[in-house]
Motif scaffolding. Sequence first.
Motif, PDB file in Angstrom:
ATOM      1  N   THR A 209      -9.920  38.850 -17.837  1.00  0.00           N
ATOM      2  CA  THR A 209     -10.636  38.787 -19.035  1.00  0.00           C
ATOM      3  C   THR A 209     -10.170  37.250 -19.544  1.00  0.00           C
ATOM      4  O   THR A 209      -9.294  36.810 -19.250  1.00  0.00           O
ATOM      5  N   LEU A 210     -10.973  36.916 -20.218  1.00  0.00           N
ATOM      6  CA  LEU A 210     -10.566  35.336 -20.912  1.00  0.00           C
ATOM      7  C   LEU A 210     -10.937  35.648 -22.433  1.00  0.00           C
ATOM      8  O   LEU A 210     -11.583  36.475 -23.100  1.00  0.00           O
ATOM      9  N   THR A 211      -9.927  35.059 -23.233  1.00  0.00           N
ATOM     10  CA  THR A 211     -10.041  34.893 -24.557  1.00  0.00           C
ATOM     11  C   THR A 211     -10.050  33.527 -24.992  1.00  0.00           C
ATOM     12  O   THR A 211      -9.781  32.698 -24.526  1.00  0.00           O
TER      13      THR A 211
ATOM     14  N   VAL B 126     -15.341  38.289 -21.823  1.00  0.00           N
ATOM     15  CA  VAL B 126     -14.885  37.306 -22.599  1.00  0.00           C
ATOM     16  C   VAL B 126     -14.829  37.668 -24.292  1.00  0.00           C
ATOM     17  O   VAL B 126     -15.704  38.277 -24.536  1.00  0.00           O
ATOM     18  N   ARG B 127     -13.592  37.471 -24.571  1.00  0.00           N
ATOM     19  CA  ARG B 127     -13.326  37.930 -25.922  1.00  0.00           C
ATOM     20  C   ARG B 127     -13.107  36.827 -26.924  1.00  0.00           C
ATOM     21  O   ARG B 127     -12.199  36.010 -26.389  1.00  0.00           O
ATOM     22  N   MET B 128     -13.596  36.813 -28.111  1.00  0.00           N
ATOM     23  CA  MET B 128     -13.231  35.702 -29.103  1.00  0.00           C
ATOM     24  C   MET B 128     -12.019  36.257 -30.180  1.00  0.00           C
ATOM     25  O   MET B 128     -12.566  37.210 -30.807  1.00  0.00           O
TER      26      MET B 128
ATOM     27  N   SER C  67     -11.085  30.635 -28.457  1.00  0.00           N
ATOM     28  CA  SER C  67     -10.854  30.723 -29.894  1.00  0.00           C
ATOM     29  C   SER C  67     -12.039  30.388 -30.834  1.00  0.00           C
ATOM     30  O   SER C  67     -12.097  30.387 -32.154  1.00  0.00           O
ATOM     31  N   THR C  68     -13.239  29.916 -30.109  1.00  0.00           N
ATOM     32  CA  THR C  68     -14.407  29.428 -30.898  1.00  0.00           C
ATOM     33  C   THR C  68     -15.725  30.114 -30.466  1.00  0.00           C
ATOM     34  O   THR C  68     -15.572  30.481 -29.361  1.00  0.00           O
ATOM     35  N   PRO C  69     -16.862  29.928 -31.109  1.00  0.00           N
ATOM     36  CA  PRO C  69     -18.010  30.522 -30.585  1.00  0.00           C
ATOM     37  C   PRO C  69     -18.632  29.632 -29.563  1.00  0.00           C
ATOM     38  O   PRO C  69     -19.364  29.941 -28.807  1.00  0.00           O
ATOM     39  N   PHE C  70     -18.378  28.279 -29.676  1.00  0.00           N
ATOM     40  CA  PHE C  70     -18.562  27.413 -28.759  1.00  0.00           C
ATOM     41  C   PHE C  70     -18.260  27.672 -27.241  1.00  0.00           C
ATOM     42  O   PHE C  70     -18.793  27.788 -26.294  1.00  0.00           O
ATOM     43  N   LEU C  71     -16.966  27.892 -27.191  1.00  0.00           N
ATOM     44  CA  LEU C  71     -16.164  28.609 -25.899  1.00  0.00           C
ATOM     45  C   LEU C  71     -16.680  29.953 -25.573  1.00  0.00           C
ATOM     46  O   LEU C  71     -16.964  30.266 -24.183  1.00  0.00           O
ATOM     47  N   LEU C  72     -16.997  30.813 -26.466  1.00  0.00           N
ATOM     48  CA  LEU C  72     -17.562  32.099 -26.173  1.00  0.00           C
ATOM     49  C   LEU C  72     -18.969  31.822 -25.375  1.00  0.00           C
ATOM     50  O   LEU C  72     -19.103  32.465 -24.395  1.00  0.00           O
TER      51      LEU C  72
ATOM     52  N   ARG D  72      -5.618  38.210 -37.948  1.00  0.00           N
ATOM     53  CA  ARG D  72      -5.930  38.228 -36.647  1.00  0.00           C
ATOM     54  C   ARG D  72      -5.413  39.585 -35.744  1.00  0.00           C
ATOM     55  O   ARG D  72      -5.841  39.839 -34.489  1.00  0.00           O
ATOM     56  N   ALA D  73      -4.423  40.046 -36.292  1.00  0.00           N
ATOM     57  CA  ALA D  73      -3.853  41.220 -35.282  1.00  0.00           C
ATOM     58  C   ALA D  73      -4.546  42.146 -34.766  1.00  0.00           C
ATOM     59  O   ALA D  73      -4.621  42.734 -33.599  1.00  0.00           O
ATOM     60  N   GLU D  74      -5.622  42.750 -35.618  1.00  0.00           N
ATOM     61  CA  GLU D  74      -6.540  43.884 -35.171  1.00  0.00           C
ATOM     62  C   GLU D  74      -7.216  43.200 -33.876  1.00  0.00           C
ATOM     63  O   GLU D  74      -7.583  43.919 -32.776  1.00  0.00           O
ATOM     64  N   ASP D  75      -7.731  41.980 -33.929  1.00  0.00           N
ATOM     65  CA  ASP D  75      -8.605  41.501 -32.697  1.00  0.00           C
ATOM     66  C   ASP D  75      -7.612  41.270 -31.621  1.00  0.00           C
ATOM     67  O   ASP D  75      -8.346  41.774 -30.394  1.00  0.00           O
ATOM     68  N   TRP D  76      -6.456  40.717 -31.774  1.00  0.00           N
ATOM     69  CA  TRP D  76      -5.736  40.724 -30.548  1.00  0.00           C
ATOM     70  C   TRP D  76      -5.227  41.916 -29.822  1.00  0.00           C
ATOM     71  O   TRP D  76      -5.177  42.153 -28.877  1.00  0.00           O
ATOM     72  N   GLN D  77      -5.010  42.971 -30.843  1.00  0.00           N
ATOM     73  CA  GLN D  77      -4.365  44.163 -30.300  1.00  0.00           C
ATOM     74  C   GLN D  77      -5.782  44.940 -29.423  1.00  0.00           C
ATOM     75  O   GLN D  77      -5.741  45.629 -28.487  1.00  0.00           O
ATOM     76  N   ALA D  78      -6.862  44.844 -30.099  1.00  0.00           N
ATOM     77  CA  ALA D  78      -8.206  45.180 -29.137  1.00  0.00           C
ATOM     78  C   ALA D  78      -8.315  44.666 -27.730  1.00  0.00           C
ATOM     79  O   ALA D  78      -8.544  45.201 -26.716  1.00  0.00           O
ATOM     80  N   VAL D  79      -8.058  43.326 -27.589  1.00  0.00           N
ATOM     81  CA  VAL D  79      -7.856  42.672 -26.506  1.00  0.00           C
ATOM     82  C   VAL D  79      -6.898  43.319 -25.438  1.00  0.00           C
ATOM     83  O   VAL D  79      -7.085  43.448 -24.214  1.00  0.00           O
ATOM     84  N   PHE D  80      -5.815  43.698 -26.028  1.00  0.00           N
ATOM     85  CA  PHE D  80      -4.719  44.145 -25.179  1.00  0.00           C
ATOM     86  C   PHE D  80      -4.736  45.474 -24.785  1.00  0.00           C
ATOM     87  O   PHE D  80      -3.905  45.872 -23.967  1.00  0.00           O
TER      88      PHE D  80
END
Length: 350
Positions: free
Chosen positions: A135-137, A153-155, A139-144, A338-346
């Motif tokens: 998985t890649l995380t 890939v998760r932003m 931080s921005t739409p450009f990188l996504l 941002r907690a919910e987004d990070w928790q979804a990744v992990f």
Amino acid sequence: MSIGFISGDFGVSPTGTLTPGGCGYYRCILPMLVCGQRAHAGRIAWDPIRGFGIRDTHSTGVFGFKTIVLKLMMDKRIPKEIQLAQKLGQRIIIDLDDYFEGLTPANRAYDATDPLKNKATNLDHYSKSIAMADTLTVSTPFLLEHYSHMRDVRMVRNGVNINQFKQVRHTHHKPVLGWVGATAYRNNDLEQLAEWLPQFLERNDLMIHHAGHSDNSPSFAEVTGVDPHRVTTSPIVPINDYSSGFKFDIGLVPLRDIPFNYAKSNIKGLEYAASNIPFVASDVPEYRLLHEDGVGHIARTPEEWANQVRHLLTYQTRRLEAERAYQTVVDKWSIEARAEDWQAVFSAPQ
């Protein structure tokens, strides 16, 4: 422990304490605090039987992690170790919040990561590692978009720790302008200030503060053409004392109109806002987004820069805009948001 955050952006303080740099703090320490699982962060430890672990200044290694997050790990050994760790059942996440392919020679990191100049730690090894990650995380739409060809890939945008920052109290006294950063790690960003800032400071009899000065790097005055007598400085400090350098009332975020900066998050603006400091930034994607959220101003030309900063010279304007921006950051741009987004990744299945 189930998640290990490993970064090349950890150093050791004179007292022996493990200290993260900015990337290690925002993309390892803060996500670790809100990940919802047991976690540990630090420098790399490796064991061919147990895989990746965490080494700090007081241990030879802590192991047993199901998920490993790698940040700024460009060593030549990393691709092979990723392959072995995956065979051992570890999920490998690589976090990306910079577009290294877009570095320019003006940035000290350009030579430091050039495969022709650094055989041991470079972008070739980094690219191989990225291609191998589960998985890649980003931080921005450009990188996504840039990594959209990868399998997962998760932003997750950056968020600030509000409690880290002291609140600047605005007064009727003449305001001080400011910029925070290391001059050696820019892509000719500061040079655009030379087109308007020296004259602006002179005409309005103002001072500017540079937080992040280093004797081994060009001075802010040298790069921008500002009269050195109008510049005060404070040195680079560890992240836990970072806000001590915010000794100003109006922040500046100059960024060149180049792909490297399209990939950058708006973290500096968030830091200013969290400190109750209104700011003006270059018109690049993430600052345009923040401006649309009511945080900060954007400028495209020297005239716009001068006009936007002039607008903030008024005490009442500065105070009201700072209060409004601070509350928006608390509600929408904090690490808690941002907690919910990070928790979804992990929590995602491997």
